[in-house]
Scaffold this motif. Structure first.
Motif, mmCIF file in Angstrom:
data_model
loop_
_atom_site.group_PDB
_atom_site.id
_atom_site.type_symbol
_atom_site.label_atom_id
_atom_site.label_comp_id
_atom_site.label_asym_id
_atom_site.label_seq_id
_atom_site.Cartn_x
_atom_site.Cartn_y
_atom_site.Cartn_z
ATOM 1 N N LYS A 164 -46.023 44.244 20.736
ATOM 2 C CA LYS A 164 -45.349 44.573 21.990
ATOM 3 C C LYS A 164 -46.297 45.263 22.962
ATOM 4 C CE LYS A 164 -41.548 42.673 20.823
ATOM 5 N NZ LYS A 164 -41.105 41.423 21.482
ATOM 6 N N ALA A 165 -47.225 46.074 22.442
ATOM 7 C CA ALA A 165 -48.248 46.674 23.298
ATOM 8 C C ALA A 165 -49.102 45.582 23.941
ATOM 9 C CB ALA A 165 -49.119 47.625 22.482
ATOM 10 N N ALA A 166 -49.415 44.555 23.165
ATOM 11 C CA ALA A 166 -50.187 43.443 23.709
ATOM 12 C C ALA A 166 -49.409 42.707 24.796
ATOM 13 C CB ALA A 166 -50.556 42.473 22.587
ATOM 14 N N MET A 167 -48.100 42.569 24.619
ATOM 15 C CA MET A 167 -47.289 41.899 25.638
ATOM 16 C C MET A 167 -47.237 42.693 26.936
ATOM 17 S SD MET A 167 -44.110 40.186 23.572
ATOM 18 C CE MET A 167 -43.445 39.441 25.065
ATOM 19 N N ILE A 168 -47.208 44.019 26.837
ATOM 20 C CA ILE A 168 -47.234 44.852 28.039
ATOM 21 C C ILE A 168 -48.544 44.639 28.786
ATOM 22 C CG2 ILE A 168 -47.316 47.240 28.871
ATOM 23 C CD1 ILE A 168 -45.370 47.944 26.558
ATOM 24 N N ASN A 169 -49.639 44.658 28.060
ATOM 25 C CA ASN A 169 -50.945 44.403 28.654
ATOM 26 C C ASN A 169 -50.992 43.011 29.280
ATOM 27 O OD1 ASN A 169 -53.848 43.268 28.375
ATOM 28 N ND2 ASN A 169 -54.162 45.476 28.193
ATOM 29 N N LEU A 170 -50.466 42.026 28.562
ATOM 30 C CA LEU A 170 -50.469 40.654 29.048
ATOM 31 C C LEU A 170 -49.654 40.517 30.328
ATOM 32 C CD1 LEU A 170 -51.041 37.625 28.747
ATOM 33 C CD2 LEU A 170 -49.086 37.493 27.179
#
Length: 263
Positions: A164-170
């Motif tokens: 989910k952290a990666a999705m925020i960054n994405l």
């Protein structure tokens, strides 16, 4: 720019074409039903066609298109079906998710791979499929369902949280890259919502919301053209503030939350 909003404002859903991926349960299912109630044409995708059919219950503006979001070819196949059925896809909502509460020493390789493929890789497969047509039209929107678990390292979210952290960054970089083409990018960060996934938690979940409340919050955020749609407001703001603390404070608080037992 749309007033003070960062994105297009979705206030009239009549005749809009929305593809909800991960619509068999939870927020995805409720959002699909809510969009249909507001006049949208909604395609629902997940692996089980029978469950999807029960979600839309034969609604005349619904389309059941089963697929496995972890398979790139499935994205291409369903996108082709929808492109042939509709003139264009106005919005794609990425809701597919997998979660099981895990401590770091409980991680199993196959489960880690499956969760990362479902939560994160599937988004890339979908983007590679839907963005070319949207960019050529200079129209369309993508909605990424992340989580406040992506704000910081929360207990039990050993695999789920980092995805989910990666999705925020994405979502942030997507906005920067796609906004000049006229595309909307929306980041949804829910707190705890009562679903089959959160039912696996064995702790009290603060500010637990229903899927109906979650869907209403998402539509409200879309109507305002927000980039980040986070809810419930008080809880998500507290989590955001916690993520801004210096590590010496943040990690101390997280350790107290985790109450780490011996492996």
């Amino acid at each position: 720019m749309h007033g003070f909003s960062l994105n297009p404002r979705w206030t009239d859903w009549t005749g809009k074409h929305v593809w909800v991926v991960g619509a068999s349960s939870g927020i995805g299912a409720e959002l699909a039903r809510t969009l249909l109630a507001h006049g949208a044409c909604v395609a629902v995708s997940a692996r089980r066609a029978d469950v999807l059919a029960s979600v839309v219950n034969g609604h005349p503006r619904s389309k059941v298109v089963p697929m496995d979001a972890r398979v790139p070819g499935d994205w291409v196949g369903v996108h082709k079906i929808l492109s042939n059925t509709w003139n264009a896809i106005d919005m794609v909502v990425f809701c597919a998710a997998e979660y099981r509460p895990l401590r770091p020493w409980e991680v199993i390789a196959d489960e880690a791979r499956r969760t990362i493929e479902t939560n994160l890789c599937s988004v890339y497969y979908g983007l590679s499929t839907v963005l070319p047509a949207m960019m050529s039209r200079h129209a369309g929107s993508v909605v990424l369902l992340a989580s406040v678990a992506g704000y910081l390292g929360l207990p039990n979210a050993t695999i789920y949280g980092p995805t989910k952290a990666a999705m925020i960054n994405l979502a942030e970089l997507l906005y920067a890259e796609l906004h000049p083409y006229g595309l909307g990018v929306y980041l949804v960060n829910p707190g705890f919502v009562k679903t089959r996934l959160t039912a696996r938690n064995d702790f009290t979940m603060p500010a637990l919301q229903t899927t109906e409340a979650a869907a209403a919050s998402i539509l409200s955020g879309l109507a305002r053209g927000r980039f980040e749609i986070a809810f419930p407001t008080r809880f998500t703001r507290a989590m955001r503030l916690l993520s801004m603390l210096p590590y010496v404070l943040r990690l101390t608080l997280l350790q107290r939350l985790m109450k780490t037992p011996s492996p």
